[in-house]
Design a protein around this motif. Structure first.
Motif, PDB file in Angstrom:
ATOM      1  N   GLU A 201     -17.752 -23.358  33.401  1.00 16.52           N
ATOM      2  CA  GLU A 201     -19.124 -23.146  33.393  1.00 16.52           C
ATOM      3  C   GLU A 201     -19.587 -21.661  33.461  1.00 16.52           C
ATOM      4  O   GLU A 201     -18.776 -20.845  34.052  1.00 16.52           O
ATOM      5  N   PRO A 202     -20.868 -21.499  33.220  1.00 14.30           N
ATOM      6  CA  PRO A 202     -21.161 -19.902  33.139  1.00 14.30           C
ATOM      7  C   PRO A 202     -21.379 -19.286  34.381  1.00 14.30           C
ATOM      8  O   PRO A 202     -21.426 -20.241  35.490  1.00 14.30           O
ATOM      9  N   VAL A 203     -21.438 -18.045  34.870  1.00 12.63           N
ATOM     10  CA  VAL A 203     -21.264 -17.234  35.915  1.00 12.63           C
ATOM     11  C   VAL A 203     -22.310 -18.126  36.775  1.00 12.63           C
ATOM     12  O   VAL A 203     -22.200 -18.190  38.169  1.00 12.63           O
ATOM     13  N   ASP A 204     -23.671 -17.916  36.384  1.00 14.61           N
ATOM     14  CA  ASP A 204     -24.729 -18.483  37.091  1.00 14.61           C
ATOM     15  C   ASP A 204     -24.681 -19.746  37.594  1.00 14.61           C
ATOM     16  O   ASP A 204     -25.157 -20.329  38.768  1.00 14.61           O
ATOM     17  N   VAL A 234     -11.125 -21.557  29.717  1.00 13.28           N
ATOM     18  CA  VAL A 234     -10.128 -21.336  28.556  1.00 13.28           C
ATOM     19  C   VAL A 234      -9.553 -20.330  28.257  1.00 13.28           C
ATOM     20  O   VAL A 234     -10.435 -19.190  28.209  1.00 13.28           O
ATOM     21  N   LEU A 235      -8.444 -20.253  27.837  1.00  9.96           N
ATOM     22  CA  LEU A 235      -7.797 -18.902  27.717  1.00  9.96           C
ATOM     23  C   LEU A 235      -7.616 -18.795  26.065  1.00  9.96           C
ATOM     24  O   LEU A 235      -6.883 -19.532  25.749  1.00  9.96           O
ATOM     25  N   CYS A 236      -8.036 -17.467  25.674  1.00  8.38           N
ATOM     26  CA  CYS A 236      -7.650 -17.189  24.408  1.00  8.38           C
ATOM     27  C   CYS A 236      -7.591 -15.750  24.378  1.00  8.38           C
ATOM     28  O   CYS A 236      -8.791 -15.035  23.911  1.00  8.38           O
ATOM     29  N   CYS A 237      -6.395 -15.074  24.325  1.00 15.57           N
ATOM     30  CA  CYS A 237      -6.343 -13.644  24.467  1.00 15.57           C
ATOM     31  C   CYS A 237      -5.461 -12.952  23.283  1.00 15.57           C
ATOM     32  O   CYS A 237      -4.436 -13.780  22.974  1.00 15.57           O
ATOM     33  N   GLY A 238      -5.813 -12.033  22.813  1.00 17.22           N
ATOM     34  CA  GLY A 238      -4.992 -11.445  21.813  1.00 17.22           C
ATOM     35  C   GLY A 238      -5.132  -9.765  21.657  1.00 17.22           C
ATOM     36  O   GLY A 238      -6.352  -9.409  22.224  1.00 17.22           O
ATOM     37  N   ARG A 239      -4.255  -9.187  21.204  1.00 23.55           N
ATOM     38  CA  ARG A 239      -4.362  -7.712  21.107  1.00 23.55           C
ATOM     39  C   ARG A 239      -5.112  -7.235  19.908  1.00 23.55           C
ATOM     40  O   ARG A 239      -5.975  -6.307  19.812  1.00 23.55           O
ATOM     41  N   THR A 240      -5.632  -8.336  18.923  1.00 24.97           N
ATOM     42  CA  THR A 240      -6.170  -7.725  17.605  1.00 24.97           C
ATOM     43  C   THR A 240      -7.226  -8.862  17.494  1.00 24.97           C
ATOM     44  O   THR A 240      -6.902 -10.267  18.057  1.00 24.97           O
ATOM     45  N   GLU A 241      -8.033  -8.761  16.599  1.00 29.17           N
ATOM     46  CA  GLU A 241      -9.019  -9.725  16.217  1.00 29.17           C
ATOM     47  C   GLU A 241      -8.196 -10.927  15.432  1.00 29.17           C
ATOM     48  O   GLU A 241      -8.571 -12.104  15.596  1.00 29.17           O
ATOM     49  N   ASP A 242      -7.244 -10.515  14.520  1.00 27.32           N
ATOM     50  CA  ASP A 242      -6.510 -11.436  13.900  1.00 27.32           C
ATOM     51  C   ASP A 242      -5.889 -12.386  14.720  1.00 27.32           C
ATOM     52  O   ASP A 242      -5.638 -13.670  14.708  1.00 27.32           O
ATOM     53  N   ASP A 254     -14.074 -22.063  18.602  1.00 30.64           N
ATOM     54  CA  ASP A 254     -14.599 -20.788  17.722  1.00 30.64           C
ATOM     55  C   ASP A 254     -14.496 -19.419  18.839  1.00 30.64           C
ATOM     56  O   ASP A 254     -14.780 -19.616  19.969  1.00 30.64           O
ATOM     57  N   VAL A 255     -14.194 -18.592  18.060  1.00 28.71           N
ATOM     58  CA  VAL A 255     -13.997 -17.127  18.777  1.00 28.71           C
ATOM     59  C   VAL A 255     -15.211 -16.788  19.517  1.00 28.71           C
ATOM     60  O   VAL A 255     -15.174 -16.314  20.740  1.00 28.71           O
ATOM     61  N   ALA A 256     -16.318 -16.870  19.018  1.00 30.39           N
ATOM     62  CA  ALA A 256     -17.523 -16.327  19.473  1.00 30.39           C
ATOM     63  C   ALA A 256     -17.932 -17.274  20.799  1.00 30.39           C
ATOM     64  O   ALA A 256     -18.454 -16.770  21.730  1.00 30.39           O
ATOM     65  N   GLU A 257     -17.854 -18.538  20.632  1.00 29.53           N
ATOM     66  CA  GLU A 257     -18.009 -19.549  21.550  1.00 29.53           C
ATOM     67  C   GLU A 257     -17.242 -19.085  22.591  1.00 29.53           C
ATOM     68  O   GLU A 257     -17.576 -19.187  24.037  1.00 29.53           O
ATOM     69  N   LEU A 258     -15.899 -19.050  22.554  1.00 33.32           N
ATOM     70  CA  LEU A 258     -14.877 -18.793  23.810  1.00 33.32           C
ATOM     71  C   LEU A 258     -15.348 -17.396  24.317  1.00 33.32           C
ATOM     72  O   LEU A 258     -14.943 -17.321  25.528  1.00 33.32           O
ATOM     73  N   ARG A 259     -15.614 -16.617  23.709  1.00 34.17           N
ATOM     74  CA  ARG A 259     -16.036 -15.076  24.242  1.00 34.17           C
ATOM     75  C   ARG A 259     -17.222 -15.333  25.331  1.00 34.17           C
ATOM     76  O   ARG A 259     -17.295 -14.718  26.055  1.00 34.17           O
ATOM     77  N   ALA A 263     -12.340 -17.369  28.885  1.00 35.85           N
ATOM     78  CA  ALA A 263     -11.635 -16.009  29.179  1.00 35.85           C
ATOM     79  C   ALA A 263     -10.884 -15.653  27.927  1.00 35.85           C
ATOM     80  O   ALA A 263      -9.875 -16.068  27.748  1.00 35.85           O
ATOM     81  N   ALA A 264     -11.678 -15.141  27.094  1.00 35.04           N
ATOM     82  CA  ALA A 264     -11.300 -14.836  25.396  1.00 35.04           C
ATOM     83  C   ALA A 264     -11.543 -13.177  25.283  1.00 35.04           C
ATOM     84  O   ALA A 264     -12.437 -12.545  25.776  1.00 35.04           O
ATOM     85  N   GLY A 265     -10.722 -12.965  24.311  1.00 37.13           N
ATOM     86  CA  GLY A 265     -10.882 -11.830  23.465  1.00 37.13           C
ATOM     87  C   GLY A 265      -9.614 -10.923  23.837  1.00 37.13           C
ATOM     88  O   GLY A 265      -8.605 -11.407  23.962  1.00 37.13           O
ATOM     89  N   THR A 266      -9.901  -9.390  23.697  1.00 37.38           N
ATOM     90  CA  THR A 266      -8.733  -8.697  23.861  1.00 37.38           C
ATOM     91  C   THR A 266      -8.371  -8.636  25.510  1.00 37.38           C
ATOM     92  O   THR A 266      -9.345  -9.338  26.553  1.00 37.38           O
ATOM     93  N   PRO A 267      -7.328  -8.076  25.995  1.00 33.00           N
ATOM     94  CA  PRO A 267      -7.059  -8.182  27.374  1.00 33.00           C
ATOM     95  C   PRO A 267      -8.183  -7.449  28.246  1.00 33.00           C
ATOM     96  O   PRO A 267      -8.557  -8.079  29.236  1.00 33.00           O
ATOM     97  N   ASP A 268      -8.612  -6.331  27.777  1.00 34.26           N
ATOM     98  CA  ASP A 268      -9.712  -5.836  28.574  1.00 34.26           C
ATOM     99  C   ASP A 268     -11.012  -6.732  28.562  1.00 34.26           C
ATOM    100  O   ASP A 268     -11.738  -6.656  29.544  1.00 34.26           O
ATOM    101  N   GLU A 269     -11.384  -7.424  27.523  1.00 38.03           N
ATOM    102  CA  GLU A 269     -12.399  -8.394  27.573  1.00 38.03           C
ATOM    103  C   GLU A 269     -12.357  -9.564  28.560  1.00 38.03           C
ATOM    104  O   GLU A 269     -13.026  -9.890  29.175  1.00 38.03           O
TER     105      GLU A 269
END
Length: 310
Positions: A201-204, A234-242, A254-259, A263-269
């Motif tokens: 669920e979203p933060v709010d 949901v976890l989807c982490c990677g060092r690069t966009e590929d 979908d990457v955008a939906e997961l972001r 918990a998706a994107g680069t490690p910093d994201e």
């Protein structure tokens, strides 16, 4: 924060795959390995090779791991009578040396009940059975050795139960309750839970539900800070966009939906995403890991995410 790996074996996994993930969870320094309690695959998956029983799985893992906590997010109260369930959980707690955590919910996925001949009553009755199951299970565990437990409830009756075996942990294994219900769920959590969890669920939405739980605790005369507050993402982490895209594709997301929602994107994201939940009071995160063959995914998170938030 505590970092826990959370799996969904009903989507397709056998015991050996779960064991490999649990061992990686332990070796990489995560706090716990959790699994769902479902008998049917969701979405378009075929679920092959078929479902595995959650407490049978955890019993095996109890003997093949040594440090990580083990539990369900969450056991369905519709699947098992509360007396035998109390026995199973206590036994696995013994087998693990006191590492079990007990998530329990009312049950919600009607298709799996129909598929395996499990009664699926109305939502109101499911919640009543859920709450009564908690009364019985905690009552059995809390009965002193040598004494007997009786319960005369609406759905279950126990007479002269020896209330054995006992869990290793005292007064009992931690109980996890979660969900989005605005009234009854917070009240049940205030009465029984050691941890309150909100998944996906979203933060709010999470913040509002935490507030309801805190209010329910106040109404019940309980210190709300006694509870641990957690989320599942949901976890989807990677060092690069590929790499991120490859991992999203592997789980059909979908990457955008997961972001936006996970918990998706680069490690910093991923650090930033989890940090937003930490800021509203979450001190524990369950990282839903759907591709159980990708152990490098866990290695990446352990090395580049956990150190920034742990």
């Amino acid at each position: 924060m505590d970092f826990r790996i959370f799996t969904e074996p009903q989507q397709g996994a056998d015991y050996d795959q779960l064991l490999a993930v649990a061992k990686a969870t332990e070796d990489l320094g995560f706090d716990a390995f959790f699994r769902s309690d479902h008998f049917g695959a969701m979405g378009d998956g075929d679920g092959l090779p078929g479902p595995t029983d959650s407490w049978v799985t955890l019993a095996g893992l109890a003997r093949e791991t040594s440090r990580i906590r083990l539990g369900t997010l969450v056991t369905s109260a519709t699947f098992r009578l509360p007396g035998p369930l109390a026995i199973s959980v206590a036994q696995v707690d013994q087998m693990s040396g006191g590492r079990v955590e007990f998530g329990l919910g009312s049950g919600w996925f009607e298709d799996e009940h129909l598929a395996y001949g499990i009664p699926f009553p109305s939502v109101g009755e499911r919640f009543e059975r859920f709450e009564e199951s908690l009364e019985i299970i905690t009552g059995l565990w809390g009965t002193p050795v040598g004494e007997y437990f009786d319960h005369d409830g609406r759905y279950y009756s126990l007479k002269n139960s020896p209330a054995l075996p006992k869990p290793v942990q005292t007064p009992r294994p931690p109980i996890i309750i979660g969900g989005k219900g605005k009234a009854r769920t917070p009240a049940i959590a205030a009465r029984f839970a050691d941890e309150f969890n909100i998944p996906f669920e979203p933060v709010d939405v999470v913040a509002a539900q935490y507030d309801r739980v805190r209010s329910a605790c106040a109404a019940a005369g309980r210190d709300a800070d006694e509870l641990t507050y957690s989320v599942a993402l949901v976890l989807c982490c990677g060092r690069t966009e590929d790499e991120i895209a490859r991992r999203a594709q592997a789980i059909g997301r979908d990457v955008a939906e997961l972001r936006e929602n996970g918990a998706a994107g680069t490690p910093d994201e991923v650090v930033e995403a989890i940090g937003r939940y930490r800021d509203i009071g979450a001190s524990r995160v369950y990282l839903q890991t759907l591709d159980l063959s990708d152990l490098d995914h866990l290695d990446l998170v352990a090395k580049e995410v956990v150190p920034q938030l742990g």
